[in-house]
Design an enzyme around this catalytic site. Sequence first.
Site, mmCIF file in Angstrom:
data_model
loop_
_atom_site.group_PDB
_atom_site.id
_atom_site.type_symbol
_atom_site.label_atom_id
_atom_site.label_comp_id
_atom_site.label_asym_id
_atom_site.label_seq_id
_atom_site.Cartn_x
_atom_site.Cartn_y
_atom_site.Cartn_z
ATOM 1 N N LYS A 87 17.128 -13.855 -4.500
ATOM 2 C CA LYS A 87 16.333 -13.008 -5.390
ATOM 3 C C LYS A 87 16.808 -13.101 -6.848
ATOM 4 C CE LYS A 87 13.415 -11.113 -2.448
ATOM 5 N NZ LYS A 87 11.973 -11.473 -2.509
ATOM 6 N N GLU A 109 9.760 -3.446 -7.124
ATOM 7 C CA GLU A 109 9.660 -2.949 -5.757
ATOM 8 C C GLU A 109 10.771 -3.608 -4.965
ATOM 9 O OE1 GLU A 109 8.140 -5.600 -6.803
ATOM 10 O OE2 GLU A 109 8.638 -7.029 -5.215
ATOM 11 N N SER A 376 18.511 -17.411 3.002
ATOM 12 C CA SER A 376 18.072 -16.763 1.763
ATOM 13 C C SER A 376 19.011 -15.658 1.305
ATOM 14 C CB SER A 376 16.662 -16.212 1.933
ATOM 15 O OG SER A 376 16.608 -15.343 3.047
#
Lengths: 396, 261
Positions: A87, A109, A376
């Site tokens: 991210k 969000e 991830s």
Amino acid sequence: MSNMNGRFGIHGGQYIPETLMNAIIELEQAYNHYKNDPEFNRELTELFNEYAGRPSRLYYAEKLTKALGGAKIYLKREDLNHTGSHKINNVLGQALLAKKLGKTRLIAETGAGQHGVATATAAALMNMECVVFMGEEDTKRQALNVYRMKLLGAEVIPVTSGTATLKDAVSEAMREWTSRIDDTHYCLGSVMGPHPFPTIVRDFQAVISKEIKVQILEKEGRLPDAVIACVGGGSNAMGSFYHFIEDEGVRLIGCEAAGRGIDTFETAATINTGRLGIFHGMKSYFCQDEYGQIAPVYSISAGLDYPGVGPEHAYLHDIGRAEYVPVTDDEAVNAFEFLSKTEGIIPAIESSHAIAHVMKIAPEMDKDKIVVITVSGRGDKDCAAIARYRGEDIHE
Amino acid sequence: MSNIRNAFKNGKAFIPFITCGDPDLETTGRIVRAAAENGADLIELGIPFSDPTAEGPVIQGANIRALSGGVTTDKIFDFVRELRRDVKIPLVFMTYANVVFSYGAERFISTCAEIGVDGIILPDLPFEEKDEFQPVCAKYGVDLISLIAPTSHQRIAMIAKEADGFLYVVSSLGVTGTRSEITTDLASIVNVVRENTDVPCAIGFGISTPEQAQKMSSVSDGVIVGSAIIKLIEKHGRDAASPVGEYVKKMKDALKAASCE
């Protein structure tokens, strides 16, 4: 791959309130300018390398490979990035862009909390205000990440509307953005929402496939046979796929969260169970009922618990360039435990969906085949929830 | 010329918003009739959506109540068919793009024409995406209502030039809900609209009191009220028809007084 209006085939577009249109157009113009600006790219590369710890490793998982007895498995270690997931790639890019636009406040969000933590981190680094919307249900599932965001100086607003999960956090962030545009940038966390977000987020995440390509050529002297990643909105998968789209010999496999199974209502496998719709600013596939009411989806993974999928994935599915497979909670939890024990790497429950699929297909593949799994994120945040899933209460 | 123009022939228009099926369609029928009898010039009928991203908490609540009550697009079509036996004022649907898209644009919009719905308002369909439904709306003579926001600036002229039915001018930033004060320079926005179209302008978002309605009507052709009415329905439930009727009368009277000044 997107055209002028932000379309990927029939998908994408800008289905948002008029109030946001000028902000979206301004963002698009700024992005088109800065993406080719050497100074912007130099700053971003420096943040990637010096702050986030890029490039992330491409690790040959020898023990996992031997345990499964088939294809050679590499792990793209996005879990080793600063803040513990992919991210940060997108967030550093968008925060830098927001700065250039003169914005002083970031809103975001978050589902699992990884995007919220990354946004709070970038805001702290760049001296910006930060507000994160998180479904109340998810604030409970991911209490540690809530604390991390607060520690980083962000305000976390629990969202109680709807199903109190990721989709409601997106809705609430969009509502907030319509009420405060001048000083605020909505740092959307996935390759979804209205154009230009799917393109911007994909471009910032494409560093993943760019690195994989260089690294695998160095290690193996050839491209992999498959690249596999989990898909909620689909940002780590899009980043992992992007530079391989033109390489037809590389299978691209996205793993969707099937929850309790795609034949149940408790699933979040959008491409496998959804149909075409318009929601959260984009045309794409959505889990919905016959009247277009968005379905209350379910997955053990707060980060994949979303009823839609990014428009570029919908397009790659339509043209048959990528495959999207469902992986259940049970399979993902098994993979979470299996990778921890075999490699000493605790993957995020989201990433565990991709690992679970490789556990199914790798044994059937020849030993000279190569697969790359994008890990991830790291799984520390999930330990309490997985313990609960196994009937153990460990009080974080 | 569409039937919607008739709503603006009786002085400044009062346009109430009512969510269909909150708390049930029988009650909605009584509320719509009470509003029409008490001077509503046009009624916005909300088709509930699971995730109404342009709504504040009050209208979100109405959407949830209506959907939990089991209302569907088909039931609302039947309801309007029945309503049209005696309710003659213009009616428009207010819903979200996916409700229309999922039903099938052709099927949804042709049904609107057949049952006497004069227009559709979709807050998540900006000018750039209106081709999704505009050609079908034109084919069946249903007006696709455009919205203008305080942030529209140089977009106002472009939107106004292609407007049908009426223009929905959003008074404030943010989502629907009552506001104690509206600070946007709406007169300037409406002036730009007037230079580009003769389609009437109605102002909505944040209006709840007769004083606000009067003030807003001094710069426009009508006012839209949603959350204030939904609050009455939330409070009175199945007995909401008469309080809503009284409220509509009070608001329309205020607009009439403003028109005479």
